[in-house]
Design a protein around this motif. Structure first.
Motif, PDB file in Angstrom:
ATOM      1  N   ASP A 226       8.201   9.374  -1.008  1.00  9.16           N
ATOM      2  CA  ASP A 226       7.072  10.206  -0.564  1.00  9.16           C
ATOM      3  C   ASP A 226       6.196  10.495  -1.782  1.00  9.16           C
ATOM      4  O   ASP A 226       6.713  10.730  -2.879  1.00  9.16           O
ATOM      5  CB  ASP A 226       7.606  11.513   0.041  1.00  9.16           C
ATOM      6  CG  ASP A 226       6.587  12.225   0.921  1.00  9.16           C
ATOM      7  OD1 ASP A 226       5.402  11.842   0.906  1.00  9.16           O
ATOM      8  OD2 ASP A 226       6.993  13.163   1.630  1.00  9.16           O
ATOM      9  N   SER A 227       4.886  10.461  -1.596  1.00  7.65           N
ATOM     10  CA  SER A 227       3.991  10.730  -2.716  1.00  7.65           C
ATOM     11  C   SER A 227       2.606  11.011  -2.176  1.00  7.65           C
ATOM     12  O   SER A 227       2.242  10.499  -1.126  1.00  7.65           O
ATOM     13  CB  SER A 227       3.905   9.515  -3.643  1.00  7.65           C
ATOM     14  OG  SER A 227       3.236   8.465  -2.974  1.00  7.65           O
ATOM     15  N   GLU A 325       1.476  15.384  -4.668  1.00  3.75           N
ATOM     16  CA  GLU A 325       2.897  15.474  -4.303  1.00  3.75           C
ATOM     17  C   GLU A 325       3.742  14.645  -5.251  1.00  3.75           C
ATOM     18  O   GLU A 325       3.393  13.506  -5.586  1.00  3.75           O
ATOM     19  CB  GLU A 325       3.091  14.936  -2.883  1.00  3.75           C
ATOM     20  CG  GLU A 325       4.535  14.984  -2.384  1.00  3.75           C
ATOM     21  CD  GLU A 325       4.646  14.531  -0.936  1.00  3.75           C
ATOM     22  OE1 GLU A 325       3.884  13.618  -0.543  1.00  3.75           O
ATOM     23  OE2 GLU A 325       5.493  15.085  -0.202  1.00  3.75           O
ATOM     24  N   GLN A 326       4.839  15.244  -5.680  1.00  7.52           N
ATOM     25  CA  GLN A 326       5.849  14.536  -6.457  1.00  7.52           C
ATOM     26  C   GLN A 326       7.225  14.830  -5.866  1.00  7.52           C
ATOM     27  O   GLN A 326       7.439  15.881  -5.255  1.00  7.52           O
ATOM     28  CB  GLN A 326       5.828  14.993  -7.918  1.00  7.52           C
ATOM     29  CG  GLN A 326       4.608  14.527  -8.708  1.00  7.52           C
ATOM     30  CD  GLN A 326       4.660  14.969 -10.157  1.00  7.52           C
ATOM     31  OE1 GLN A 326       5.048  16.103 -10.444  1.00  7.52           O
ATOM     32  NE2 GLN A 326       4.251  14.090 -11.065  1.00  7.52           N
ATOM     33  N   VAL A 327       8.148  13.920  -6.104  1.00  8.78           N
ATOM     34  CA  VAL A 327       9.529  14.131  -5.661  1.00  8.78           C
ATOM     35  C   VAL A 327      10.382  14.459  -6.881  1.00  8.78           C
ATOM     36  O   VAL A 327      10.244  13.823  -7.933  1.00  8.78           O
ATOM     37  CB  VAL A 327      10.077  12.891  -4.934  1.00  8.78           C
ATOM     38  CG1 VAL A 327      11.551  13.069  -4.573  1.00  8.78           C
ATOM     39  CG2 VAL A 327       9.254  12.612  -3.682  1.00  8.78           C
ATOM     40  N   VAL A 328      11.244  15.456  -6.745  1.00 15.09           N
ATOM     41  CA  VAL A 328      12.108  15.886  -7.846  1.00 15.09           C
ATOM     42  C   VAL A 328      13.567  15.943  -7.388  1.00 15.09           C
ATOM     43  O   VAL A 328      13.852  16.095  -6.203  1.00 15.09           O
ATOM     44  CB  VAL A 328      11.697  17.285  -8.372  1.00 15.09           C
ATOM     45  CG1 VAL A 328      10.228  17.293  -8.807  1.00 15.09           C
ATOM     46  CG2 VAL A 328      11.943  18.374  -7.334  1.00 15.09           C
ATOM     47  N   ASP A 333      19.735  23.069 -14.631  1.00 22.02           N
ATOM     48  CA  ASP A 333      18.817  23.906 -15.400  1.00 22.02           C
ATOM     49  C   ASP A 333      17.359  23.784 -14.994  1.00 22.02           C
ATOM     50  O   ASP A 333      16.555  24.672 -15.277  1.00 22.02           O
ATOM     51  CB  ASP A 333      18.934  23.562 -16.889  1.00 22.02           C
ATOM     52  CG  ASP A 333      20.339  23.829 -17.383  1.00 22.02           C
ATOM     53  OD1 ASP A 333      20.919  24.838 -16.952  1.00 22.02           O
ATOM     54  OD2 ASP A 333      20.866  23.003 -18.145  1.00 22.02           O
ATOM     55  N   ASP A 334      16.999  22.654 -14.403  1.00 24.99           N
ATOM     56  CA  ASP A 334      15.608  22.508 -13.938  1.00 24.99           C
ATOM     57  C   ASP A 334      15.567  21.386 -12.897  1.00 24.99           C
ATOM     58  O   ASP A 334      16.426  21.340 -12.022  1.00 24.99           O
ATOM     59  CB  ASP A 334      14.636  22.282 -15.104  1.00 24.99           C
ATOM     60  CG  ASP A 334      15.117  21.217 -16.084  1.00 24.99           C
ATOM     61  OD1 ASP A 334      16.040  20.451 -15.715  1.00 24.99           O
ATOM     62  OD2 ASP A 334      14.571  21.144 -17.188  1.00 24.99           O
ATOM     63  N   CYS A 335      14.608  20.513 -13.004  1.00 26.08           N
ATOM     64  CA  CYS A 335      14.578  19.387 -12.070  1.00 26.08           C
ATOM     65  C   CYS A 335      13.998  18.172 -12.774  1.00 26.08           C
ATOM     66  O   CYS A 335      13.227  18.288 -13.719  1.00 26.08           O
ATOM     67  CB  CYS A 335      13.768  19.728 -10.815  1.00 26.08           C
ATOM     68  SG  CYS A 335      12.025  20.049 -11.096  1.00 26.08           S
ATOM     69  N   ASP A 336      14.426  16.976 -12.318  1.00 23.77           N
ATOM     70  CA  ASP A 336      13.889  15.713 -12.841  1.00 23.77           C
ATOM     71  C   ASP A 336      12.833  15.192 -11.872  1.00 23.77           C
ATOM     72  O   ASP A 336      13.084  15.121 -10.662  1.00 23.77           O
ATOM     73  CB  ASP A 336      14.998  14.656 -12.935  1.00 23.77           C
ATOM     74  CG  ASP A 336      16.028  15.011 -13.984  1.00 23.77           C
ATOM     75  OD1 ASP A 336      15.697  15.810 -14.880  1.00 23.77           O
ATOM     76  OD2 ASP A 336      17.164  14.505 -13.884  1.00 23.77           O
ATOM     77  N   VAL A 337      11.704  14.821 -12.429  1.00 21.98           N
ATOM     78  CA  VAL A 337      10.641  14.275 -11.582  1.00 21.98           C
ATOM     79  C   VAL A 337      10.862  12.771 -11.393  1.00 21.98           C
ATOM     80  O   VAL A 337      10.978  12.039 -12.375  1.00 21.98           O
ATOM     81  CB  VAL A 337       9.257  14.545 -12.220  1.00 21.98           C
ATOM     82  CG1 VAL A 337       8.147  13.969 -11.338  1.00 21.98           C
ATOM     83  CG2 VAL A 337       9.052  16.038 -12.432  1.00 21.98           C
ATOM     84  N   LEU A 338      10.952  12.327 -10.141  1.00 24.43           N
ATOM     85  CA  LEU A 338      11.160  10.899  -9.863  1.00 24.43           C
ATOM     86  C   LEU A 338       9.845  10.145  -9.736  1.00 24.43           C
ATOM     87  O   LEU A 338       9.791   8.946  -9.981  1.00 24.43           O
ATOM     88  CB  LEU A 338      11.963  10.727  -8.564  1.00 24.43           C
ATOM     89  CG  LEU A 338      13.365  11.330  -8.528  1.00 24.43           C
ATOM     90  CD1 LEU A 338      14.047  10.964  -7.207  1.00 24.43           C
ATOM     91  CD2 LEU A 338      14.210  10.841  -9.698  1.00 24.43           C
TER      92      LEU A 338
END
Lengths: 349, 349
Positions: A226-227, A325-328, A333-338
């Motif tokens: 999704d983007s 829009e980004q998917v994470v 501790d945080d999130c990684d952006v895919l």
């Protein structure tokens, strides 16, 4: 002739059917099929009374184009809050049945539905929300394909092309990269159409100062990507540029708030305080296009490592709309952006 | 991890689900969604035993790519004879349940399935097989779009292009003509791949003496079109040319036998006596891609005016396959051909 045929079969009984072909035959309802069942709907059910009254139990979002004689009996469509649309559809359909009933519940597993079972559907949804490494790798593949589509849309946007012409080249780029046909859900709108939040590509011709809102949701193998981006040709109006900046900030705030232990409602609030929009801030993605956790106001859902979430704040005026829009992936501790597609409103090349 | 999660939810019970996402999650089953439910399948059902045994009740045609630990419990796939695949799937799933059962029958309308009703599903199928003039006009529109796709495929076939590259241009031509996105089921294979009868476009590069088998099934609005042709680049081998001639003759014989009052089995025989193939001679088309009447051996179904039928004899060798297909409307005295695409093996231009 179709109605007469059905009444002859009903022969004085109330006729009920959830078989999609029979529903369409009697009501004109056009099911969207290319990207599978909508998470914001439930299969429609037609009820034909012995007097010839045709009622369709259907989402309030899907009443367009029904035959003139059809009465729509609606359940809620898209909504921020959770709604048991299927349950509501069944309740409504049952309330319309009277006397002897004839039917074709082709999509319904009668016998299986009669067994006694403990309903663990919600537990399964929650379990599916946390992805294992193989699943994250699969989603990453789908997002790479979405990235290819975003690059093709940005590169191909030019005055004189039509939405549909550009769309077919974007889909072709994604399918070429994936080496095969792909189901793709998309919003693909330009100019004033962007104020509609979304919609399919149409015959509109792109003009010199236009912009494109492009949301691409391809399925690669089993998993969906999704983007979204908004891309301008030329110099967009000040209010559009300012809205786009706020939306980017909102996306940044949502990402900053996304980590294990965070409440979904707090992530929603972190973005929505900067800019408001008539939809969710985000949603889980994986085996379906929209799943748990939903990033919506007041949600008490607590994030766990391995949840994969699409974050998509937007801003919509009377004659324009922007969204990114980004998917994470949620980590401790945080999130990684895919996602790695370009989010800029104006291409620098 | 997924299995462990599901076992924790099942908590000693047998778990059953027909929810497509849960089925895919536990088994790796990839549902084909772009063109709606297959008429030769039924939704798969997963059954997870308390000991961790994963069984998938699934069509014998859809067992590829399942996770290693999954046991496929199959019902029949494509077949000439009529099979109650849904009934068989339910029977198989019920036979696998044992002890307490937990489940998520998300796709199943439990309450609705509990009502007493007279099953008139077969009557409705028969009624839907006879189209009224509005329906015939709608199918005509879909076939015109299929014709556009056939012309684009024929014009675009060239050495050096890939199947997928040609396919995306064919779909683009159809969507441009229809002024919007379209669901399209297709077979799109070249060279030796034609011996497989069908399949999706792949990465194969077209060679100088190749040929293309192109079957296009677009939905325009509510109704589906259908068409097939085989197109050669250069001079095809003698056996392919001879097979193509026989297939054209078989199509002619099927059309000559198609009129009100004819037995479906006799139409099948009229074509099959000239050339044999491991599939039906034809099928009804309309709100679904494949419906009544089925033109198969020994069928006693009697044709009625207004039935719309796709006729598609073929011939398949070890390294090649050819097929042609036209759609006709049954009339009192004969049938009207709705398709107007080029059926020639070699383009004359």
């Amino acid at each position: 002739m179709r109605l007469a045929g059905a009444l002859a079969i009903a022969d004085g009984r109330t006729l009920v059917s959830a078989d999609p072909a029979t529903v369409s035959w009697l009501t004109g309802h056009v099911p969207e099929i290319e990207w599978g069942p909508s998470p914001f709907s439930a299969p429609p059910i037609v009820v034909l009374g012995p007097d010839g009254t045709v009622r369709l139990v259907v989402s309030e979002d899907e009443t367009e184009g029904l035959h003139e004689n059809v009465e729509a009996v609606t359940f809620p469509g898209f909504a921020l809050e959770d709604v048991d649309r299927r349950g509501r559809a069944i309740e409504l359909a049952l309330s319309l049945l009277d006397g002897r009933v004839a039917g074709a519940l082709a999509s319904l597993y009668g016998e299986l539905a009669r067994i006694e079972l403990d309903d663990v559907g919600d537990d399964l949804q929650r379990a599916r929300a946390v992805k294992d490494p193989n699943e994250i790798a699969a989603i990453r593949c789908a997002i790479e394909i979405a990235d290819v589509g975003q690059a093709a849309a940005r590169a191909g946007l030019a005055a004189g092309t039509t939405e549909l012409g550009l769309w077919t080249s974007v889909r072709a780029a994604m399918e070429t990269a994936a080496r095969g046909r792909l189901p793709v859900l998309s919003d693909f709108v330009t100019g004033r159409r962007t104020s509609d939040i979304g919609g399919p590509p149409g015959t509109r011709t792109v003009e010199a100062e236009d912009f494109l809102l492009v949301d691409l949701v391809p399925r690669v193998g089993l998993y969906w990507g999704d983007s979204c981006a908004t891309v301008a040709l030329g110099e967009p109006p000040t209010e559009v540029r300012e809205a786009h900046s706020r939306v980017l900030e909102a996306l940044g705030a949502a990402k900053a708030a996304t980590k294990a232990g965070a409440r979904a409602g707090d992530i929603d609030a972190a973005a929505r305080v900067l800019v408001d929009y008539p939809h969710h801030t985000g949603h889980g993605i994986g085996l379906t296009t929209h799943e748990q956790p939903r990033i919506v106001p007041s949600s008490d859902t607590v994030l766990e490592p391995g949840m994969v979430i699409a974050l998509e704040p937007g801003c919509y005026g009377d004659s324009w709309g922007v969204r990114v829009e980004q998917v994470v992936v949620v980590t401790e501790d945080d999130c990684d952006v895919l996602s790695s597609h370009d989010l800029a409103l104006q291409s620098t090349t």
